[in-house]
Design an enzyme around this catalytic site. Structure first.
Site, PDB file in Angstrom:
ATOM      1  N   ILE A   1     -50.035   2.680  -6.768  1.00  7.89           N
ATOM      2  CA  ILE A   1     -49.457   3.068  -7.949  1.00  7.89           C
ATOM      3  C   ILE A   1     -49.638   4.632  -7.626  1.00  7.89           C
ATOM      4  O   ILE A   1     -50.694   5.131  -7.318  1.00  7.89           O
ATOM      5  CB  ILE A   1     -50.034   2.905  -9.062  1.00  7.89           C
ATOM      6  CG1 ILE A   1     -49.771   1.250  -9.203  1.00  7.89           C
ATOM      7  CG2 ILE A   1     -49.488   3.838 -10.139  1.00  7.89           C
ATOM      8  CD1 ILE A   1     -50.606   0.641 -10.214  1.00  7.89           C
ATOM      9  N   LYS A   2     -48.490   5.512  -7.782  1.00  7.21           N
ATOM     10  CA  LYS A   2     -48.543   6.978  -7.741  1.00  7.21           C
ATOM     11  C   LYS A   2     -48.134   7.423  -9.106  1.00  7.21           C
ATOM     12  O   LYS A   2     -47.098   7.232  -9.507  1.00  7.21           O
ATOM     13  CB  LYS A   2     -47.672   7.144  -6.577  1.00  7.21           C
ATOM     14  CG  LYS A   2     -47.762   8.877  -6.196  1.00  7.21           C
ATOM     15  CD  LYS A   2     -46.566   9.624  -6.848  1.00  7.21           C
ATOM     16  CE  LYS A   2     -46.767  11.064  -6.572  1.00  7.21           C
ATOM     17  NZ  LYS A   2     -45.671  11.784  -7.236  1.00  7.21           N
ATOM     18  N   VAL A   3     -49.289   8.442  -9.566  1.00  2.83           N
ATOM     19  CA  VAL A   3     -49.003   8.935 -11.080  1.00  2.83           C
ATOM     20  C   VAL A   3     -49.094  10.492 -10.832  1.00  2.83           C
ATOM     21  O   VAL A   3     -49.912  10.918  -9.542  1.00  2.83           O
ATOM     22  CB  VAL A   3     -49.627   8.274 -12.007  1.00  2.83           C
ATOM     23  CG1 VAL A   3     -49.230   7.054 -12.446  1.00  2.83           C
ATOM     24  CG2 VAL A   3     -51.081   8.123 -11.942  1.00  2.83           C
TER      25      VAL A   3
END
Lengths: 306, 306, 306, 306, 306
Positions: free
Chosen positions: C205-207
């Site tokens: 997951i990339k935030v």
């Protein structure tokens, strides 16, 4: 039996398979105009498109599907075109007697009115084979917001028909938000419709007789700049035919609304003089009593044969 | 026959299959510019896109599909690009004589006007094989609200074409709500279009000659901050070519609207000096009389070859 | 070579097939941070997303696709992520040298502006296999009115990728009518995006790095009621990581807009202290000169490895 | 560039699509014999069919796949034919430089000996597209008990290849229980093989040079009754060519076993005088040292061009 | 990390997609021999092929699937090859640690004995992806009456694997009615098997070490005529490697039956001197106690690395 003129016409379709070429030849070599390179086709889709009473009440025997097969035969037409039901009803009785064109899409006036018209696909290429047809027919409405859907549907039908040896007759009726109502038969619009039809891969193109009006300002300027005459029907037909690959596609003209005999024959003469390949004449034929219709169609053919 | 320059260009496409590479090679090794790494392509889709009279009335022999095959041959073009119908009409007669590019989608000015343009897919990869083509062509309108549909349609067509050994030539015309009308040829917009095209997997990219205007404020700042010159055509072409993977994709430029010969040649010189791979020149070629068109195209090629 | 920490991380993905687990392992065991359980990924989709001049003019060698493969190698990144074109251009030359992540959807700033953003799917899982990738990448915009389309598109892509042994890296950028512009990086919003991503089945997951603001009133109250600290970056990252299944999903943080080195390293320290799995750093890397970029990335890795 | 003779040959294939015709044109218009209507093709399937040492030990550079592409180029052949592996190994390096024919089926002498020979299908039409080929090749053994399987397999391959614009080159080797070993090259047998090939839809037919023996008693009687001469090679070739639709199919002749130069040239002269379309010459070419092979092939071409 | 030698080897596979090239690179760049261009692969399909007691009783820990993954890792092999079950049993535990080759077809000694051997296809390309493999493996028996079925099955598997970015390792064991039992390892037969494998499109070819016997009379004559030496292992390997496209395909040799260490190392030295790419060594490795096996494999690698 194969004339030089028909040979020449077929040569425009080099690269098509022999089935497609053969069916074009069959239509060109049938009826009174056989071998002349000209065609008169009887189309009867008005029952679907306009409703039965408007279409057949003027000549009640025309409610009967057999009537139209017989009319086409009696008058020596090159082919008879109709929606699925009409062909199914008579296709065995008249099997092998006249080339048939199955109109694959049709529209009625009950539904989807308005600015973005598109017809329903009501029959298939397989139906055309089952019924022994010589071609499929399809209607596009350039100018409609549903244009892309029609062009893409047509692309697949042409492909499938070709693989089965069937050519495609394309009804090209500019209509919808992109075309001013009064200019749907404008000479520029008819020419553009013929060009689009040819570019889409149609083998036979059917447009309306062009009028001396214009639908696109830029096109009007181009006519003027190049001094392309548009005064007479012959002038305008010449432009439309030229727009169909310099005349290398068969272009036939609809009769349009019912009108008087003299007026019709005058129009045909214009089409002939402009180099049109022939006519597709429905209401002006089947709404007359049988014998009058046969006479009219034969008179039309006489003009084309002259 | 295979030059070092062509070898170098082909090396940018390592990882593509030999069919794709071979068809790129065929286009690069055809005609007057064979082996130079430069290309001049004749495209004739204006009959479909702008209508026949605007396209062909200035030079009536151009109504005939054969005319364009012959013009491409006579002038030594690398390839000839057109919609389905035009290619079908001459593909057997000119079979094997010049690389063909089948434009798979097309638009006309009769329908679907407005802010969110998208073309209809009017032919298929299978048509390209059937007609013996060396590539497919496709048009995207970055800036249109239908952008996603086009990119996704293109993705599938590139995939299918690659499996058949065919490269893709992409017409990238920013247009629609996302791009100010007056900046459709802005240097930033043309560069962006080239970048998107390359990222989408196009093998040959076709954009319009960039003008010294800007469509995006932030882009303008980036040009200024990095002191990227945009005054001359050569400056601007250099940016566009750089935007196509540092020049590792073939980028060719349209001729745009018809104009005078001196103006055209001046523009070509700029494209050449900026490192452009060549031109795709339609109206400026086929709307001139045949011999003038051949002379112009040869003069253009002379500049690229110099 | 396989460390306990990597084994532990992989154990969170028990039930996934060996292909998916193996590709996660490959990314975790590549580069300077191999075996630490931390990752630094080089992503270069800005050419597509922001246009070439804004992306590459600050460091012109970055126009060249090869540049980024080499930068990722030189700096010891765990993987390199890019759209189709950039990967195709170098995938053979750098074959087998660094794990690749193919970004399947992309957006540009020319089209489809506005409140309901959605990217175009510009590549396929089959492309990822063809190019030898170790994962697919996809961007969602929670907050957009097109949310459902994206989640459902993603669902199918994750399923297809899994069958091929490929994990999914999810870019989660809250954006659109549902999220106040100034709170797109709010700590509650980032945490919520991480949770949605994990629930959708993302493997990585990339935030964005969370800020000490809030996008939802009710969320703010919940933070206050439970005394969840949000003052420092470490505090906020801790919340985001916790929101990703109590840290049982790999969560990495974007670098965001270009900024100063000290500021970057400070931020990385906060991410590290909050338990983040690493960084995905594009503009801050490739817009610097090569050697500075390598130094920065190595300094970042040093923090994660400490 | 397109000569009248090539136009005439292509006219025999009217009804084929432009892709098929274009690929035939490409082969006829390549190399030293371009435009003459004659063809000399280099085939190298002996490594597969007879094993590597028997094939390549006489001239060891021929173990290298690149060697044969280069030999075909250096000697000005019209095309190069080989199995999948040999083409894959050089297809990118020589992309676009010479028409390729992918032999779709192959046999080795290790397996399936005996009286009912049938080759394995070792490549596909899709491979031919992927490798950028201009035709597929297939071998039939009329006389084999597996004949029906081969004819039916071929039928499907010709159909699939045609849809992709590829013509079919058919190797017709009568062999098996139906043909006396000593009469496999009998004039009646070769003529019969040519006829079968043409009837099966082959575009280019490859048979062995016919000998003055007979394989079928009834055929022998027919020759005698009609006074068909069979004494000279020219006589016999004339019969074979006539058997291929009165010469309306391209018929080329194999060189057969390695032999002396004078003998070869004598045979070629007979083929030429009998109206054969050319030669497909493998062992006699690639088993000689490179320069000798080039000289021989050029001498052969000189005879055909005379 | 990428050496010139590996680059050179990969260049032989130009035209393959980056996935295939990348997986070849991965195998060549793993383990002790990484970067040398040489490979030692551990294959364990004997449990299936010869039964468990014959295979594993000599070293009972080898009944455990994990044992072989660990052995391959401990000894620094380039890859580990096994049937479906063995890979499934350990693929998650060892995920990402060593390249895996899934043997897609296998045979047992319980069924289909006899003269026309053919293996069953016991796994799929999709299995290979699911298990995270770097290649598929397949066994052909040239010489079997079922040859055509195997070649055709293989053709489809290579195609499917390529589309997924997976190369094919081909086990080529001449066997069946077409090959005398005593000559199955004849130098001509091994060379022929290598040639067939390469022509079928195999990326890595595995044959048995050739012996100084001959299986085909005509081949023997060709060796003699061309003075091709066959006395030493190096001589014979040189012929086999040459038969694999002049060495432009990776050719590795099986260890064959279990034998003494000295004998093995002697054989390896011959393979190395003849230009072989490496070994695939099963029984001689896993039937020894673990530490002895590791030592042997390392000694083998030392020879290849020297």
């Amino acid at each position: 039996m194969m004339t030089d003129r028909v040979r020449q016409i077929l040569s425009w379709y080099a690269g098509e398979n022999p089935g497609v070429v053969g069916n074009l030849a069959r239509m060109l070599n049938t009826g009174t105009l056989a071998g002349t390179g000209k065609m008169v086709i009887l189309p009867v889709d008005q029952g679907f498109e306009h409703g039965p009473v408007r279409s057949f009440a003027p000549n009640p025997p025309a409610y009967d599907p057999d009537y139209h097969f017989q009319l086409a035969l009696d008058s020596g037409c090159n082919a008879y075109a109709a929606p699925l039901g009409f062909l199914e009803a008579g296709a065995v009785k008249f099997a092998g007697q006249i080339p048939l064109i199955l109109k694959l899409n049709n529209s009625d006036t009950l539904g989807r009115h308005g600015l973005q018209p598109i017809s329903a696909v009501t029959a298939s290429v397989k139906d055309a084979l089952r019924l022994g047809c010589s071609a499929i027919g399809y209607t596009i409405y350039p100018g409609s917001g549903e244009r892309n859907e029609m062009y893409q549907e047509l692309r697949e039908l042409i492909r499938e028909a070709r693989e089965c040896g069937l050519p495609t007759v394309l009804w090209a009726y500019p209509r919808g938000t992109g075309v001013p109502k009064e200019a749907e038969q404008g000479v520029d619009i008819c020419g553009y419709a013929a060009q689009i039809s040819a570019q889409l891969g149609a083998h036979v193109i059917k447009v309306k007789p062009p009028k001396d009006v214009f639908g696109q300002e830029e096109a009007k300027k181009a006519f003027e700049k190049a001094n392309v005459p548009t005064k007479t029907m012959a002038d305008r037909v010449k432009h439309v035919v030229q727009s169909a690959f310099a005349g290398k596609r068969i272009v036939i003209f609809s009769g349009g609304e019912a009108k008087g005999t003299a007026e019709i024959l005058e129009e045909i003469k214009g089409i002939k003089d402009g180099g049109g390949s022939g006519s597709i004449m429905g209401r002006n034929a089947f709404q007359r009593p049988h014998d009058e219709a046969v006479k009219l169609l034969k008179d039309v053919m006489k003009i084309y044969a002259s």
